[in-house]
Write a protein that holds these residues in place. Structure first.
Motif, PDB file in Angstrom:
ATOM      1  N   HIS A 644       0.842  -1.205   0.000  1.00 26.66           N
ATOM      2  CA  HIS A 644       0.000   0.000   0.000  1.00 26.66           C
ATOM      3  C   HIS A 644       0.878   1.256   0.000  1.00 26.66           C
ATOM      4  N   ARG A 645       1.910   1.239  -0.821  1.00 23.69           N
ATOM      5  CA  ARG A 645       2.902   2.326  -0.817  1.00 23.69           C
ATOM      6  C   ARG A 645       2.320   3.622  -1.372  1.00 23.69           C
ATOM      7  N   HIS A 646       1.401   3.521  -2.326  1.00 26.23           N
ATOM      8  CA  HIS A 646       0.819   4.709  -2.945  1.00 26.23           C
ATOM      9  C   HIS A 646      -0.664   4.796  -2.617  1.00 26.23           C
ATOM     10  N   GLU A 647      -1.160   6.007  -2.626  1.00 28.65           N
ATOM     11  CA  GLU A 647      -2.581   6.220  -2.363  1.00 28.65           C
ATOM     12  C   GLU A 647      -3.411   5.675  -3.526  1.00 28.65           C
ATOM     13  N   ARG A 648      -4.254   4.714  -3.236  1.00 25.28           N
ATOM     14  CA  ARG A 648      -5.136   4.143  -4.253  1.00 25.28           C
ATOM     15  C   ARG A 648      -6.512   3.919  -3.628  1.00 25.28           C
ATOM     16  N   PRO A 649      -7.563   4.364  -4.265  1.00 25.45           N
ATOM     17  CA  PRO A 649      -8.900   4.190  -3.693  1.00 25.45           C
ATOM     18  C   PRO A 649      -9.376   2.749  -3.824  1.00 25.45           C
ATOM     19  N   ALA A 650     -10.123   2.300  -2.844  1.00 29.24           N
ATOM     20  CA  ALA A 650     -10.853   1.028  -2.909  1.00 29.24           C
ATOM     21  C   ALA A 650      -9.972  -0.138  -3.334  1.00 29.24           C
ATOM     22  N   ARG A 651      -8.953  -0.440  -2.522  1.00 32.66           N
ATOM     23  CA  ARG A 651      -8.112  -1.603  -2.818  1.00 32.66           C
ATOM     24  C   ARG A 651      -8.897  -2.889  -2.579  1.00 32.66           C
ATOM     25  N   PRO A 652      -8.688  -3.914  -3.409  1.00 31.06           N
ATOM     26  CA  PRO A 652      -9.385  -5.192  -3.192  1.00 31.06           C
ATOM     27  C   PRO A 652      -9.012  -5.838  -1.860  1.00 31.06           C
ATOM     28  N   ILE A 653      -7.774  -5.613  -1.402  1.00 30.67           N
ATOM     29  CA  ILE A 653      -7.339  -6.111  -0.094  1.00 30.67           C
ATOM     30  C   ILE A 653      -7.134  -4.884   0.780  1.00 30.67           C
ATOM     31  N   ALA A 654      -8.098  -4.629   1.638  1.00 31.90           N
ATOM     32  CA  ALA A 654      -8.133  -3.351   2.354  1.00 31.90           C
ATOM     33  C   ALA A 654      -7.030  -3.234   3.393  1.00 31.90           C
ATOM     34  N   GLU A 655      -6.677  -4.327   4.048  1.00 35.56           N
ATOM     35  CA  GLU A 655      -5.698  -4.277   5.126  1.00 35.56           C
ATOM     36  C   GLU A 655      -4.319  -4.659   4.608  1.00 35.56           C
ATOM     37  N   PRO A 656      -3.344  -3.765   4.691  1.00 28.39           N
ATOM     38  CA  PRO A 656      -1.992  -4.147   4.274  1.00 28.39           C
ATOM     39  C   PRO A 656      -1.446  -5.221   5.208  1.00 28.39           C
ATOM     40  N   THR A 657      -1.014  -6.328   4.630  1.00 33.28           N
ATOM     41  CA  THR A 657      -0.581  -7.466   5.440  1.00 33.28           C
ATOM     42  C   THR A 657       0.727  -8.029   4.919  1.00 33.28           C
ATOM     43  N   LEU A 658       1.678  -8.168   5.823  1.00 34.43           N
ATOM     44  CA  LEU A 658       2.933  -8.843   5.513  1.00 34.43           C
ATOM     45  C   LEU A 658       2.845 -10.273   6.025  1.00 34.43           C
ATOM     46  N   TRP A 659       2.907 -11.211   5.120  1.00 34.89           N
ATOM     47  CA  TRP A 659       2.940 -12.620   5.477  1.00 34.89           C
ATOM     48  C   TRP A 659       4.396 -13.084   5.428  1.00 34.89           C
ATOM     49  N   VAL A 660       4.847 -13.707   6.508  1.00 35.71           N
ATOM     50  CA  VAL A 660       6.216 -14.226   6.564  1.00 35.71           C
ATOM     51  C   VAL A 660       6.143 -15.745   6.488  1.00 35.71           C
ATOM     52  N   TYR A 661       6.753 -16.290   5.439  1.00 35.41           N
ATOM     53  CA  TYR A 661       6.765 -17.747   5.266  1.00 35.41           C
ATOM     54  C   TYR A 661       7.877 -18.321   6.129  1.00 35.41           C
ATOM     55  N   ALA A 662       7.488 -19.006   7.194  1.00 32.46           N
ATOM     56  CA  ALA A 662       8.450 -19.535   8.159  1.00 32.46           C
ATOM     57  C   ALA A 662       8.000 -20.921   8.596  1.00 32.46           C
ATOM     58  N   PRO A 663       8.368 -21.961   7.850  1.00 32.48           N
ATOM     59  CA  PRO A 663       7.957 -23.322   8.206  1.00 32.48           C
ATOM     60  C   PRO A 663       8.459 -23.713   9.590  1.00 32.48           C
ATOM     61  N   THR A 664       7.704 -24.582  10.237  1.00 29.77           N
ATOM     62  CA  THR A 664       8.083 -25.045  11.569  1.00 29.77           C
ATOM     63  C   THR A 664       8.287 -26.552  11.568  1.00 29.77           C
ATOM     64  N   LEU A 665       9.058 -26.999  12.510  1.00 26.21           N
ATOM     65  CA  LEU A 665       9.259 -28.422  12.722  1.00 26.21           C
ATOM     66  C   LEU A 665       8.094 -28.978  13.545  1.00 26.21           C
ATOM     67  N   PRO A 666       7.955 -30.296  13.627  1.00 29.87           N
ATOM     68  CA  PRO A 666       6.841 -30.870  14.407  1.00 29.87           C
ATOM     69  C   PRO A 666       6.758 -30.379  15.841  1.00 29.87           C
ATOM     70  N   ASP A 667       7.906 -29.995  16.438  1.00 28.01           N
ATOM     71  CA  ASP A 667       7.867 -29.509  17.821  1.00 28.01           C
ATOM     72  C   ASP A 667       7.511 -28.018  17.914  1.00 28.01           C
ATOM     73  N   GLY A 668       7.229 -27.405  16.764  1.00 26.63           N
ATOM     74  CA  GLY A 668       6.848 -26.002  16.751  1.00 26.63           C
ATOM     75  C   GLY A 668       7.992 -25.026  16.596  1.00 26.63           C
ATOM     76  N   SER A 669       9.246 -25.498  16.622  1.00 34.22           N
ATOM     77  CA  SER A 669      10.392 -24.604  16.450  1.00 34.22           C
ATOM     78  C   SER A 669      10.588 -24.278  14.969  1.00 34.22           C
ATOM     79  N   ALA A 670      11.339 -23.249  14.718  1.00 29.85           N
ATOM     80  CA  ALA A 670      11.530 -22.784  13.336  1.00 29.85           C
ATOM     81  C   ALA A 670      12.376 -23.773  12.552  1.00 29.85           C
ATOM     82  N   ASP A 671      11.943 -24.051  11.340  1.00 31.21           N
ATOM     83  CA  ASP A 671      12.700 -24.881  10.408  1.00 31.21           C
ATOM     84  C   ASP A 671      13.426 -23.937   9.452  1.00 31.21           C
ATOM     85  N   LEU A 672      14.647 -23.548   9.794  1.00 34.39           N
ATOM     86  CA  LEU A 672      15.341 -22.529   9.026  1.00 34.39           C
ATOM     87  C   LEU A 672      15.849 -23.039   7.678  1.00 34.39           C
TER      88      LEU A 672
END
Length: 892
Positions: A644-672
């Motif tokens: 959402h770097r520039h002003e644009r009316p009526a974006r299809p995705i209203a909330e700017p969201t950063l998704w971080v792809y971070a797989p985890t191991l079975p124990d819940g720790s990060a799989d780097l």
């Protein structure tokens, strides 16, 4: 006088008896110096030499031509004059004496340095000792190699023992004759910095020598009478400087106030207004400026405006804009040219400075005289190609690597350092530089200040500790903290004063949602994981909009794009960008991405861009949704800035969201996984901890706290980080040591840096990462491949439509066309396989532009490498060069 004119300085190819007198070549170089320092030339060279000699510009302008003319004093010697048998025979027939004992093994720069000390009579003997020593070192180093300790003493003894007395007298006569025709008063010297004087004089001398060594512009003229040749030489020097673009105006008449300079910006942002408030007293001396602000605050415009203020005070707007990658420098190239023409109202254009800049513009096409001492291609041929010549041009844009080489101990480093002297150097995206590069940049700051350059550092996410280290390198001492936590922040420091400001952010407090993604966890293959990622990403766009996914490896990006091709509707635009596309195709993809997702793109966009780290720096892009593989916090914040770097009316995705792809191991720790091969495991784990529990990033307020939470000095409290922290400390120390051993010594005032530098010279070789190479990036080994197919005795380049004979050296035009389709590859498996394979020499690749290029022989677009053909390569029109190899981690 007649004897002096018989001594040759340059020979003519194809005619062993034709020559240009050494006296005339020395005069040519002096006249080139006078032209470049003249009133019609840019002020940067005058200012740099005046600073080096501790005198005013008028005195430097008057004195320097004779200093530079004396560079080839060593050619007035038996050792040099007997290099060409036909010339020696001619001279002997004229009665010039030669000892029976040959001195042909002595190089003329070392002879000149050894003979300099014997010039006690005449103008050389009247020079102050520090200046005389600087000139001696310059004479000895003008071929790009510094004098070793004690080297000239042994040669001086040999000259006294072997040479007939004629030669010492000839050298005195040459010095006197040139002094009478290039008269310059000895300036009233202050306490000169010996190291700076040597660096500046040597760099300027190399430039003048090379310009005067072009046989088209300075043709052999042994029969022209001396008095007539003086004026002819002056005319030739002026024409050469004009033809090569060295006399273009660099001082802009435009106003310096930001609103009057950037008239296209109706309401300047606070950061942009803040550059007008920097006191003039700070900017009159070489100044270091830090501009720290989020993406979208107008840092580039602020830096260019400040550079113009500095230029107006210093008499030249000359600058070099350094960026971390070729892709970002390509984008800035067009922006800077627009700035030069539209705002600064200068007719000069900027030059590109990176490894593929020769594809964007012509070179000077020099025709050097033969070099009788050094076989192979004369150095000036490569230096007057765009890659290096652009550093000498008043305005340059390119990668930071070329600036780094100004302080790495390589041949002709003085010319590179002198090319930056007196300019404003803008270092953009400094957060992208690792410890190795930062160590080099620190030494670069030390030298840039010494040679009179100013530096503007730009970053959105610069850690305080790194800023402090750069500032202390510039100042040469510890500096008291001043409002260090402020953000945004502008700081300017010079010998004149210090100014610190904290302008408010232009952007309102922007919440960006932070989400974690684990799509594809547990997939048995990379392809299955990519299919899961693609399905998830397409689901996010069911209501429309555009998205970007930045992966950590080329292979991951290619797999994801392939999966999207299979699942996405044909109407959804899909674009892939990474480093393994041919140059021409990559440029087209960059333009396509800018037009679809840049500031001038349509209001409503749909599509997906997949790419590697090349997408995160300096490209003004705007997406509705951003996904990033796990990366250090500063890079994640950079990527979030594309939401959402520039002003644009009526974006299809209203909330700017950063998704971080971070797989985890079975124990819940990060799989780097491979992420920890590309980035430091410790920094990744600190990033995960800094972001743990957060659902929202509030920018710009969170920039500084998050950066400091990850990059804070000291041992971490969490025992779980102990092992990765120890590994990080070891890596950091090793990287710093690797950099320091390749660096030039710092410019000390009372001792020549070059004596220590002469002990170990590193090679300047862009694709190599061996120990003896002056690497600008640690471990950045790569190879430039040109995909070709064989057709009998012909090489066929399908996408270029070229068919060329293998047994004939190609033309320059064909070499450029081939390189338009080259690919830079750093894949470990491919590099190892190519090192094991002997490449038969082919005449086709003997053109200098193809010197560091290897052919990749394809059959129907495919090739195999390795002892068991276990590496498969395929040039795909949509995916670029696809490399399949079982060895994990090679793609990192």
């Amino acid at each position: 006088m007649a004897d002096l004119l018989h001594l040759w300085g340059k020979t003519v190819s194809g005619d062993p008896l034709a020559y240009h007198p050494v006296l005339y070549h020395m005069l040519d170089a002096g006249h080139v110096a006078g032209t470049l320092l003249g009133d019609g030339a840019p002020a940067s060279w005058r200012a740099a030499l005046a600073r080096a000699l501790c005198c005013d510009e008028e005195a430097a302008q008057a004195a320097a031509p004779w200093y530079i003319a004396m560079h080839d004093l060593g050619k007035c010697s038996q050792g040099f004059q007997e290099l060409v048998p036909a010339q020696k025979a001619r001279l002997k027939a004229l009665g010039v004496p030669f000892s029976a004992r040959s001195m042909i093994s002595l190089s003329h720069p070392v002879i000149g340095a050894a003979a300099w000390q014997a010039l006690t009579d005449g103008p050389a003997g009247a020079l102050p000792e520090p200046l005389s020593e600087a000139l001696r070192q310059t004479v000895g180093a003008h071929h790009g190699r510094w004098l070793r300790a004690g080297q000239t003493s042994a040669v001086a003894r040999e000259l006294a023992y072997k040479e007939p007395r004629f030669w010492a007298g000839a050298r005195r006569d040459v010095a006197d004759w040139l002094w009478q025709r290039l008269p310059g008063p000895t300036p009233p010297f202050g306490a000169i910095n010996l190291s700076v004087a040597i660096m500046s004089l040597t760099g300027f001398t190399i430039l003048c020598d090379w310009l005067a060594s072009d046989e088209r512009r300075f043709p052999a003229s042994p029969d022209v009478p001396p008095d007539e040749y003086v004026s002819l030489s002056r005319e030739r020097a002026l024409a050469a400087a004009e033809q090569l673009g060295f006399l273009q105006p660099t001082l802009s008449p435009s106003p310096t106030e930001f609103p009057r300079l950037f008239t296209n910006i109706e309401v300047p942002r606070p950061l942009q207004r803040a550059v007008d408030a920097v006191p003039t007293s700070v900017l009159r001396e070489p100044v270091l400026v830090f501009i720290e602000a989020p993406t979208g605050e107008g840092k580039t415009e602020a830096a260019l405006a400040l550079a113009h203020r500095i230029g107006a005070l210093r008499g030249s707007d000359a600058l070099y804009y350094a960026l971390p990658t070729m892709a970002t420098s390509n984008q800035m190239f067009a922006r800077l040219n627009d700035h030069l023409g539209e705002r600064l109202r200068l007719s000069v254009r900027s030059r590109m400075v990176h490894g593929q800049a020769y594809l964007l513009q012509d070179d000077a096409d020099p025709h050097p005289y033969a070099d009788e001492e050094e076989k192979g291609e004369p150095a000036m041929v490569s230096w007057f190609a765009p890659l290096k010549r652009a550093l000498l041009a008043p305005f340059g844009v390119g990668t930071v690597d070329q600036a780094e080489l100004a302080v790495l101990n390589v041949r002709h480093v003085a010319l590179r350092c002198a090319g930056l002297a007196g300019k404003v150097v803008i270092l953009d995206e400094v957060h992208a530089y690792d410890v190795y590069m930062t160590t080099i940049i620190s030494r670069l700051l030390t030298w840039l200040r010494a040679v009179g350059a100013s530096v503007i550092v730009l970053s959105a996410t610069l850690p305080i500790s790194r800023r402090r280290a750069l500032l202390e390198a510039w100042e040469g001492k510890a500096v008291e903290p001043a409002n260090e936590d402020a953000y945004p922040r502008l700081e300017a420091v010079s010998a004149g004063d210090r100014h610190v400001a904290s302008p408010p952010a232009y952007q309102k407090q922007r919440p960006i949602a932070l989400r974690w993604l684990d799509a594809g966890r547990g997939a048995s293959t990379a392809e299955d994981a990519a299919q899961a990622k693609a399905a998830w990403l397409l689901e996010q766009l069911t209501g429309g909009g555009c998205a970007c996914w930045i992966t950590n490896t080329v292979a991951q990006a290619q797999d994801l794009l392939s999966a999207l091709r299979q699942q996405a509707p044909d109407s959804l635009p899909l674009t892939l960008l990474h480093s393994r596309f041919p140059v021409a195709q990559r440029e087209g993809l960059e333009e396509e991405i800018k037009s679809f997702y840049g500031p001038k793109s349509p209001e409503r966009r749909s599509g997906i861009v997949v790419g590697t780290q090349v997408l995160e720096q300096s490209l003004d892009l705007d997406f509705d949704l951003m996904v990033s593989d796990l990366a250090p916090i500063d890079l994640l914040l950079q990527r979030a800035g594309r939401l959402h770097r520039h002003e644009r009316p009526a974006r299809p995705i209203a909330e700017p969201t950063l998704w971080v792809y971070a797989p985890t191991l079975p124990d819940g720790s990060a799989d780097l996984g491979v992420d920890a091969v590309i980035y430091s495991e410790y920094i990744l784990r600190r990033t995960l901890r800094a972001l743990a529990g957060r659902e929202v990033l509030r920018l710009p307020d969170d920039y500084r706290p998050l950066i400091e939470a990850v990059y804070a000095d000291g041992e971490p409290d969490d025992p779980a980080l102990a092992d990765s922290w120890q590994a990080y400390q070891s890596q950091t120390y090793a990287a710093r040591m690797e950099a320091e051993q390749r660096l030039l010594p710092a410019p000390r005032a009372e001792e020549p840096f070059c004596t220590a530098a002469a002990e170990l010279l590193f090679q300047e070789q862009e694709d190599s990462a061996s120990w003896g190479v002056a690497q600008t990036r640690l471990g950045a080994k790569s190879v430039t491949l040109v995909p070709l197919e064989r057709r009998g005795s012909l090489a066929w380049q399908p996408s270029a439509g070229l068919t060329l004979p293998l047994n004939e050296r190609c033309s320059r035009e064909a070499a450029l066309a081939i390189l338009r389709h080259a690919i830079r590859v750093s894949h470990g498996g491919v590099l190892r396989a190519l090192e094991r394979e002997a490449t038969p020499e082919m005449p086709l690749f003997r053109h200098p532009l193809l010197a560091n290029v290897r052919p990749l022989w394809l059959t129907d677009g495919h090739a195999s490498l390795g002892p068991h053909d276990d590496i498969s390569l395929h040039l795909d029109p949509e995916l670029g060069l696809v490399i399949d190899h079982a060895q994990k981690g090679d793609d990192a």
